[in-house]
Design an enzyme around this catalytic site. Structure first.
Site, PDB file in Angstrom:
ATOM      1  N   ASP A  54       0.822  -1.209   0.000  1.00  0.00           N
ATOM      2  CA  ASP A  54       0.000   0.000   0.000  1.00  0.00           C
ATOM      3  C   ASP A  54       0.860   1.263   0.000  1.00  0.00           C
ATOM      4  OD1 ASP A  54       1.034  -0.291   2.505  1.00  0.00           O
ATOM      5  OD2 ASP A  54      -0.849  -0.025   3.583  1.00  0.00           O
ATOM      6  N   HIS A  68      23.788   1.978 -18.586  1.00  0.00           N
ATOM      7  CA  HIS A  68      22.724   2.345 -17.648  1.00  0.00           C
ATOM      8  C   HIS A  68      22.924   1.634 -16.308  1.00  0.00           C
ATOM      9  CE1 HIS A  68      19.949   3.499 -21.255  1.00  0.00           C
ATOM     10  NE2 HIS A  68      20.789   4.447 -20.944  1.00  0.00           N
ATOM     11  N   ASP A 113      26.555   9.947 -14.056  1.00  0.00           N
ATOM     12  CA  ASP A 113      25.518  10.511 -14.930  1.00  0.00           C
ATOM     13  C   ASP A 113      24.357  10.881 -14.020  1.00  0.00           C
ATOM     14  OD1 ASP A 113      23.579  11.099 -16.835  1.00  0.00           O
ATOM     15  OD2 ASP A 113      24.141   9.455 -18.158  1.00  0.00           O
ATOM     16  N   ASP A 169      20.957  17.087 -17.366  1.00  0.00           N
ATOM     17  CA  ASP A 169      21.456  15.748 -17.693  1.00  0.00           C
ATOM     18  C   ASP A 169      22.956  15.868 -17.961  1.00  0.00           C
ATOM     19  OD1 ASP A 169      21.924  13.168 -18.519  1.00  0.00           O
ATOM     20  OD2 ASP A 169      20.717  13.290 -20.344  1.00  0.00           O
ATOM     21  N   HIS A 211      26.271   4.124 -28.756  1.00  0.00           N
ATOM     22  CA  HIS A 211      25.044   4.920 -28.648  1.00  0.00           C
ATOM     23  C   HIS A 211      25.171   6.205 -29.457  1.00  0.00           C
ATOM     24  CE1 HIS A 211      26.939   7.768 -25.806  1.00  0.00           C
ATOM     25  NE2 HIS A 211      27.424   6.712 -25.166  1.00  0.00           N
ATOM     26  N   HIS A 232      20.480  13.719 -27.356  1.00  0.00           N
ATOM     27  CA  HIS A 232      19.024  13.634 -27.452  1.00  0.00           C
ATOM     28  C   HIS A 232      18.449  14.963 -27.003  1.00  0.00           C
ATOM     29  CE1 HIS A 232      19.141  13.162 -23.059  1.00  0.00           C
ATOM     30  NE2 HIS A 232      20.075  12.251 -23.248  1.00  0.00           N
ATOM     31  N   HIS A 251      14.852  12.270 -21.865  1.00  0.00           N
ATOM     32  CA  HIS A 251      14.833  12.015 -23.308  1.00  0.00           C
ATOM     33  C   HIS A 251      13.562  12.675 -23.822  1.00  0.00           C
ATOM     34  CE1 HIS A 251      17.393   8.267 -22.274  1.00  0.00           C
ATOM     35  NE2 HIS A 251      18.160   9.283 -22.586  1.00  0.00           N
ATOM     36  N   GLU A 283      26.870  13.930 -25.674  1.00  0.00           N
ATOM     37  CA  GLU A 283      27.438  12.972 -24.732  1.00  0.00           C
ATOM     38  C   GLU A 283      28.252  11.877 -25.422  1.00  0.00           C
ATOM     39  OE1 GLU A 283      24.486  10.411 -22.809  1.00  0.00           O
ATOM     40  OE2 GLU A 283      22.910  11.514 -23.849  1.00  0.00           O
ATOM     41  N   TYR A 326      33.915   3.133 -24.338  1.00  0.00           N
ATOM     42  CA  TYR A 326      33.717   2.056 -23.358  1.00  0.00           C
ATOM     43  C   TYR A 326      34.551   0.877 -23.840  1.00  0.00           C
ATOM     44  CZ  TYR A 326      29.769   5.216 -23.040  1.00  0.00           C
ATOM     45  OH  TYR A 326      29.004   6.347 -22.977  1.00  0.00           O
ATOM     46  N   ARG A 364      32.573   8.869 -20.325  1.00  0.00           N
ATOM     47  CA  ARG A 364      31.548   9.623 -21.032  1.00  0.00           C
ATOM     48  C   ARG A 364      31.520  11.029 -20.465  1.00  0.00           C
ATOM     49  NH1 ARG A 364      27.597   6.425 -20.418  1.00  0.00           N
ATOM     50  NH2 ARG A 364      26.335   7.373 -18.765  1.00  0.00           N
ATOM     51  N   GLU A 371      29.194  14.686 -20.831  1.00  0.00           N
ATOM     52  CA  GLU A 371      27.909  15.139 -21.375  1.00  0.00           C
ATOM     53  C   GLU A 371      27.588  16.546 -20.909  1.00  0.00           C
ATOM     54  OE1 GLU A 371      23.253  13.588 -21.462  1.00  0.00           O
ATOM     55  OE2 GLU A 371      24.634  12.861 -19.924  1.00  0.00           O
TER      56      GLU A 371
END
Length: 447
Positions: free
Chosen positions: A44, A251, A268, A279, A358, A362, A369, A393, A397, A414, A416
């Site tokens: 709940d 991710h 990130d 972002d 990637h 975006h 996104h 970004e 890798y 990375r 960004e």
């Protein structure tokens, strides 16, 4: 000193959003959109409520279960909300509600009803429309199902055909129109994004300042979230803190490992403030300084970031900045001898995708996104326009495979930034975050 609260958008902003949408529709049109419902976490207990982005964009109403109806006639427009009614007992448990009277007083609604009145009122409203716009492909169980409510109302109208009452005959998906409006940001939206990005930068700097060997990834994340919440914000998406080869997981959100001396950490994280999110991704050394291999890869990614950012100019094709980043990264991989062969062939055959899988960015706004088309109806790139906000970004890798030199194995880097397209000179909303390796040493310290 505690930061001053940032005020929410004025009601004039939401009216301007509604007016802009209705201006695109023919007379005798109706827009029907459902708001977000509460989402159960377990048993709940619900997740913290966050309004649907489209719904908030048009209403500024931040309670669950609501339904929006906009009517456009030849001479006027009508703004209608169906909301939960006031309930002193439930409000004692779960918080205050505006109710129908409150939304009329505070949100400049023309007409307001309780949710229980939808079945009675919606057929009356629909019978006066020729065109109905809704999110007809919306399937989320956590959004008020406007399509089902429309279908029920149409059944009732059909039963009144002998009385000369007829249903609308044209049904349209509202998303293409609404999302293209959201794609081009207003000055107020860019201002809010700038504040969210400034808070995000502060959070990343705070994370760098507390980073040490043996600190847990989740402890770094908690420092970031403290800065967000201390400024009245929250996280705009799941925060990634990936130490060592966890930075190679795009991710990664487990955030449950200790940081190690000599490793890099990829973060990130972006602050959401009043529905708009930053972002930012940064990668930096746990111990303050990078070794030669780390620095070589970092400088390739940093160069790709800078060159791709400069390509965000009005009139450029959307893919241009991605292609520039790919070229710079592929050239760097050749210099590191991680790829060999003709540069153009490596790009055409996607050889770089072993290390960079990637796209380079975006749209950014109410959603991390954000909405809006990337291609035209002819399947060609759209051209960039003023006040689009785009992330840049690039990353590399490098897997821990046997054919990779040991010094490069498990490196994930990375970087960004969040950028506004403005004529020929892009505006970097996150430029205040230090990227120079020499500046990083001063912030982190050397351990």
């Amino acid at each position: 000193m505690l930061p001053e609260p940032i005020p929410y958008f004025p009601q004039s902003y939401f009216k301007a959003n509604r007016d802009a949408l209705l201006a695109l529709l023919p007379d005798e049109s109706m827009v029907i959109l459902g708001g977000k419902t509460e989402t159960i976490r377990n048993q709940d207990t619900s997740y913290p409520f966050r309004q649907d982005s489209d719904f908030e964009h048009l209403t500024g109403f931040l309670e669950p279960d609501a339904l929006l109806v906009l009517c456009k006639n030849k001479t006027d427009t009508t703004y209608i909300l169906f909301v939960n009614e006031r309930d002193p007992v439930m409000e004692t448990w779960n918080g205050r509600r505006l109710g129908p009277c409150g939304v009329r007083e505070q949100l400049n609604v023309d007409l307001s009803f309780t949710l229980a009145e939808i079945a009675e009122q919606l057929p009356k409203l629909l019978s006066g429309a020729k065109h109905v716009y809704s999110s007809i492909f919306q399937t989320s169980p956590n959004i008020v199902n406007a399509s089902r409510l429309i279908k029920n109302a149409l059944k009732h109208i059909h039963s009144l055909a002998r009385s000369g009452i007829y249903p609308p005959v044209n049904f349209h998906d509202i998303n293409p129109l609404l999302h293209q409006l959201r794609l081009i940001k207003t000055p107020l939206e860019i201002q809010m994004l700038k504040i969210a990005c400034d808070i995000s930068v502060k959070a990343h700097i705070a994370a760098m300042q507390m980073t040490r060997a043996n600190v847990m990834e989740y402890q770094v994340a908690s420092t970031i979230h403290h800065v967000f919440e201390n400024h009245g914000g929250t996280w705009g998406y799941g925060t990634i803190v990936g130490g060592g080869d966890n930075g190679c997981i795009l991710h990664y959100t487990q955030n449950n490992q200790a940081l190690n001396t000599g490793d890099l950490v990829l973060i990130d994280a972006g602050c959401e403030l009043h529905g708009f999110t930053g972002d930012i991704t940064h990668t930096y050394p746990v111990s303050g300084t990078m070794n030669a291999a780390q620095l070589a890869v970092y400088e390739i990614v940093l160069s790709a970031l800078n060159k791709a950012t400069q390509a965000l100019k009005v009139g450029a094709a959307y893919s241009d900045f991605h292609n520039i980043a790919v070229r710079e990264l592929t050239l760097g991989l050749k210099d590191l001898k991680l790829l060999s062969g003709d540069l153009e062939t490596l790009i055409e055959t996607n050889a770089y995708k072993r290390f960079y899988m990637h796209r380079t960015g975006h749209y950014l706004g109410r959603d991390v996104h954000d909405v809006g088309r990337y291609c035209s109806a002819q399947d060609t790139d759209i051209l960039l326009e003023d006040n689009m906000v785009i992330t840049v970004e690039p990353g590399l890798y490098i897997p821990s495979d046997a054919d990779i030199p040991k010094e490069f194995r498990g490196l994930g880097i990375r970087l960004e930034d969040d950028v506004v397209v403005m004529g020929k000179t892009p505006l970097n909303l996150t430029a205040a975050l230090p990227r120079d390796p020499n500046l990083l040493k001063d912030i982190i310290g050397i351990y």
